[in-house]
Design a protein around this motif. Sequence first.
Motif, PDB file in Angstrom:
ATOM      1  N   GLY A  68     -12.878   2.127  13.364  1.00 42.97           N
ATOM      2  CA  GLY A  68     -13.387   3.298  14.075  1.00 42.97           C
ATOM      3  C   GLY A  68     -12.701   4.559  13.564  1.00 42.97           C
ATOM      4  O   GLY A  68     -12.612   4.787  12.369  1.00 42.97           O
ATOM      5  N   HIS A  69     -12.190   5.370  14.502  1.00 48.27           N
ATOM      6  CA  HIS A  69     -11.460   6.593  14.143  1.00 48.27           C
ATOM      7  C   HIS A  69      -9.948   6.397  14.274  1.00 48.27           C
ATOM      8  O   HIS A  69      -9.211   7.383  14.317  1.00 48.27           O
ATOM      9  CB  HIS A  69     -11.885   7.747  15.051  1.00 48.27           C
ATOM     10  CG  HIS A  69     -13.313   8.136  14.894  1.00 48.27           C
ATOM     11  ND1 HIS A  69     -13.785   8.807  13.788  1.00 48.27           N
ATOM     12  CD2 HIS A  69     -14.386   7.959  15.707  1.00 48.27           C
ATOM     13  CE1 HIS A  69     -15.079   9.021  13.934  1.00 48.27           C
ATOM     14  NE2 HIS A  69     -15.465   8.514  15.086  1.00 48.27           N
ATOM     15  N   ASN A  70      -9.499   5.154  14.346  1.00 45.96           N
ATOM     16  CA  ASN A  70      -8.084   4.887  14.574  1.00 45.96           C
ATOM     17  C   ASN A  70      -7.302   5.018  13.266  1.00 45.96           C
ATOM     18  O   ASN A  70      -6.984   4.036  12.597  1.00 45.96           O
ATOM     19  CB  ASN A  70      -7.900   3.500  15.190  1.00 45.96           C
ATOM     20  CG  ASN A  70      -6.495   3.276  15.687  1.00 45.96           C
ATOM     21  OD1 ASN A  70      -5.569   3.997  15.324  1.00 45.96           O
ATOM     22  ND2 ASN A  70      -6.337   2.270  16.524  1.00 45.96           N
ATOM     23  N   LEU A  71      -6.974   6.255  12.922  1.00 41.77           N
ATOM     24  CA  LEU A  71      -6.246   6.515  11.681  1.00 41.77           C
ATOM     25  C   LEU A  71      -4.860   5.887  11.709  1.00 41.77           C
ATOM     26  O   LEU A  71      -4.337   5.496  10.673  1.00 41.77           O
ATOM     27  CB  LEU A  71      -6.139   8.021  11.442  1.00 41.77           C
ATOM     28  CG  LEU A  71      -7.447   8.814  11.443  1.00 41.77           C
ATOM     29  CD1 LEU A  71      -7.194  10.260  11.048  1.00 41.77           C
ATOM     30  CD2 LEU A  71      -8.483   8.177  10.560  1.00 41.77           C
ATOM     31  N   ARG A  72      -4.261   5.809  12.873  1.00 46.98           N
ATOM     32  CA  ARG A  72      -2.933   5.174  12.999  1.00 46.98           C
ATOM     33  C   ARG A  72      -3.003   3.719  12.546  1.00 46.98           C
ATOM     34  O   ARG A  72      -2.110   3.233  11.870  1.00 46.98           O
ATOM     35  CB  ARG A  72      -2.429   5.262  14.431  1.00 46.98           C
ATOM     36  CG  ARG A  72      -1.990   6.652  14.860  1.00 46.98           C
ATOM     37  CD  ARG A  72      -1.594   6.707  16.336  1.00 46.98           C
ATOM     38  NE  ARG A  72      -0.736   5.626  16.763  1.00 46.98           N
ATOM     39  CZ  ARG A  72       0.588   5.610  16.627  1.00 46.98           C
ATOM     40  NH1 ARG A  72       1.207   6.631  16.082  1.00 46.98           N
ATOM     41  NH2 ARG A  72       1.295   4.583  17.043  1.00 46.98           N
ATOM     42  N   GLN A  73      -4.074   3.020  12.916  1.00 48.04           N
ATOM     43  CA  GLN A  73      -4.230   1.620  12.530  1.00 48.04           C
ATOM     44  C   GLN A  73      -4.408   1.484  11.021  1.00 48.04           C
ATOM     45  O   GLN A  73      -3.821   0.609  10.397  1.00 48.04           O
ATOM     46  CB  GLN A  73      -5.418   0.988  13.266  1.00 48.04           C
ATOM     47  CG  GLN A  73      -5.647  -0.467  12.924  1.00 48.04           C
ATOM     48  CD  GLN A  73      -4.485  -1.359  13.325  1.00 48.04           C
ATOM     49  OE1 GLN A  73      -3.830  -1.112  14.333  1.00 48.04           O
ATOM     50  NE2 GLN A  73      -4.221  -2.384  12.543  1.00 48.04           N
ATOM     51  N   VAL A  74      -5.201   2.370  10.435  1.00 46.74           N
ATOM     52  CA  VAL A  74      -5.405   2.306   8.985  1.00 46.74           C
ATOM     53  C   VAL A  74      -4.085   2.585   8.266  1.00 46.74           C
ATOM     54  O   VAL A  74      -3.723   1.882   7.320  1.00 46.74           O
ATOM     55  CB  VAL A  74      -6.505   3.283   8.528  1.00 46.74           C
ATOM     56  CG1 VAL A  74      -6.688   3.232   7.019  1.00 46.74           C
ATOM     57  CG2 VAL A  74      -7.832   2.976   9.227  1.00 46.74           C
ATOM     58  N   LEU A  75      -3.331   3.588   8.730  1.00 50.03           N
ATOM     59  CA  LEU A  75      -2.021   3.874   8.134  1.00 50.03           C
ATOM     60  C   LEU A  75      -1.093   2.670   8.260  1.00 50.03           C
ATOM     61  O   LEU A  75      -0.362   2.336   7.327  1.00 50.03           O
ATOM     62  CB  LEU A  75      -1.381   5.095   8.797  1.00 50.03           C
ATOM     63  CG  LEU A  75      -1.939   6.444   8.381  1.00 50.03           C
ATOM     64  CD1 LEU A  75      -1.464   7.536   9.345  1.00 50.03           C
ATOM     65  CD2 LEU A  75      -1.539   6.781   6.954  1.00 50.03           C
ATOM     66  N   LYS A  76      -1.130   2.012   9.410  1.00 52.99           N
ATOM     67  CA  LYS A  76      -0.291   0.828   9.623  1.00 52.99           C
ATOM     68  C   LYS A  76      -0.671  -0.282   8.640  1.00 52.99           C
ATOM     69  O   LYS A  76       0.190  -0.908   8.029  1.00 52.99           O
ATOM     70  CB  LYS A  76      -0.432   0.348  11.067  1.00 52.99           C
ATOM     71  CG  LYS A  76       0.449  -0.814  11.410  1.00 52.99           C
ATOM     72  CD  LYS A  76       0.287  -1.208  12.873  1.00 52.99           C
ATOM     73  CE  LYS A  76       1.130  -2.418  13.191  1.00 52.99           C
ATOM     74  NZ  LYS A  76       0.961  -2.831  14.593  1.00 52.99           N
ATOM     75  N   GLU A  77      -1.968  -0.498   8.491  1.00 51.75           N
ATOM     76  CA  GLU A  77      -2.426  -1.537   7.559  1.00 51.75           C
ATOM     77  C   GLU A  77      -2.064  -1.197   6.113  1.00 51.75           C
ATOM     78  O   GLU A  77      -1.829  -2.087   5.303  1.00 51.75           O
ATOM     79  CB  GLU A  77      -3.925  -1.759   7.696  1.00 51.75           C
ATOM     80  CG  GLU A  77      -4.286  -2.477   8.973  1.00 51.75           C
ATOM     81  CD  GLU A  77      -5.756  -2.852   9.045  1.00 51.75           C
ATOM     82  OE1 GLU A  77      -6.394  -3.000   7.983  1.00 51.75           O
ATOM     83  OE2 GLU A  77      -6.242  -3.008  10.174  1.00 51.75           O
ATOM     84  N   LEU A  78      -2.020   0.095   5.800  1.00 50.57           N
ATOM     85  CA  LEU A  78      -1.633   0.520   4.449  1.00 50.57           C
ATOM     86  C   LEU A  78      -0.124   0.494   4.258  1.00 50.57           C
ATOM     87  O   LEU A  78       0.356   0.667   3.135  1.00 50.57           O
ATOM     88  CB  LEU A  78      -2.179   1.925   4.160  1.00 50.57           C
ATOM     89  CG  LEU A  78      -3.694   2.027   4.033  1.00 50.57           C
ATOM     90  CD1 LEU A  78      -4.122   3.486   3.939  1.00 50.57           C
ATOM     91  CD2 LEU A  78      -4.188   1.241   2.823  1.00 50.57           C
ATOM     92  N   ASN A  79       0.615   0.288   5.354  1.00 54.66           N
ATOM     93  CA  ASN A  79       2.074   0.159   5.304  1.00 54.66           C
ATOM     94  C   ASN A  79       2.737   1.371   4.632  1.00 54.66           C
ATOM     95  O   ASN A  79       3.555   1.222   3.736  1.00 54.66           O
ATOM     96  CB  ASN A  79       2.458  -1.145   4.589  1.00 54.66           C
ATOM     97  CG  ASN A  79       3.871  -1.555   4.894  1.00 54.66           C
ATOM     98  OD1 ASN A  79       4.408  -1.226   5.944  1.00 54.66           O
ATOM     99  ND2 ASN A  79       4.481  -2.266   3.958  1.00 54.66           N
TER     100      ASN A  79
END
Length: 138
Positions: A68-79
């Motif tokens: 979705g729009h959860n940029l925090r989650q994408v950043l977390k997955e990108l470590n």
Amino acid sequence: MSAIPFTNRELTRAMRELEAVATPPTESARKNPHRLLLFYAVECGLKAVWLRRQRRDVFDSVDITKTGHNLRQVLKELNVGAHLALPESFQLERPVRRAQFGDIHQAWRYGGKCFSPTDEDCEKQLLKVLSWIQGELK
């Protein structure tokens, strides 16, 4: 929610086009509509980086539903580390409301003003993430 798949090339182009409009030459000229476009530029860029790291070309409906729009989650997955972390939440003034950072695009779209963290603080952190993205997509 309808989910249209987009390619890495489309996401990267969208990021660059949104960034060009979102970052006027002077900081004093920046208002929340610019920040809204900055949010979307970062979202497109993060998804392009995510695709690149996954060695994939299309951000499909499964990916869209997951992030979705959860940029925090994408950043977390990108470590990427804490230095690029986005705030977990924000508060709007009068009446005071609290929301998750992934919803800040709604606040900026509908005229809300953030006071904790401020709109300017959110913008600064998004600009840091955007700078990192640009390095990743070279």
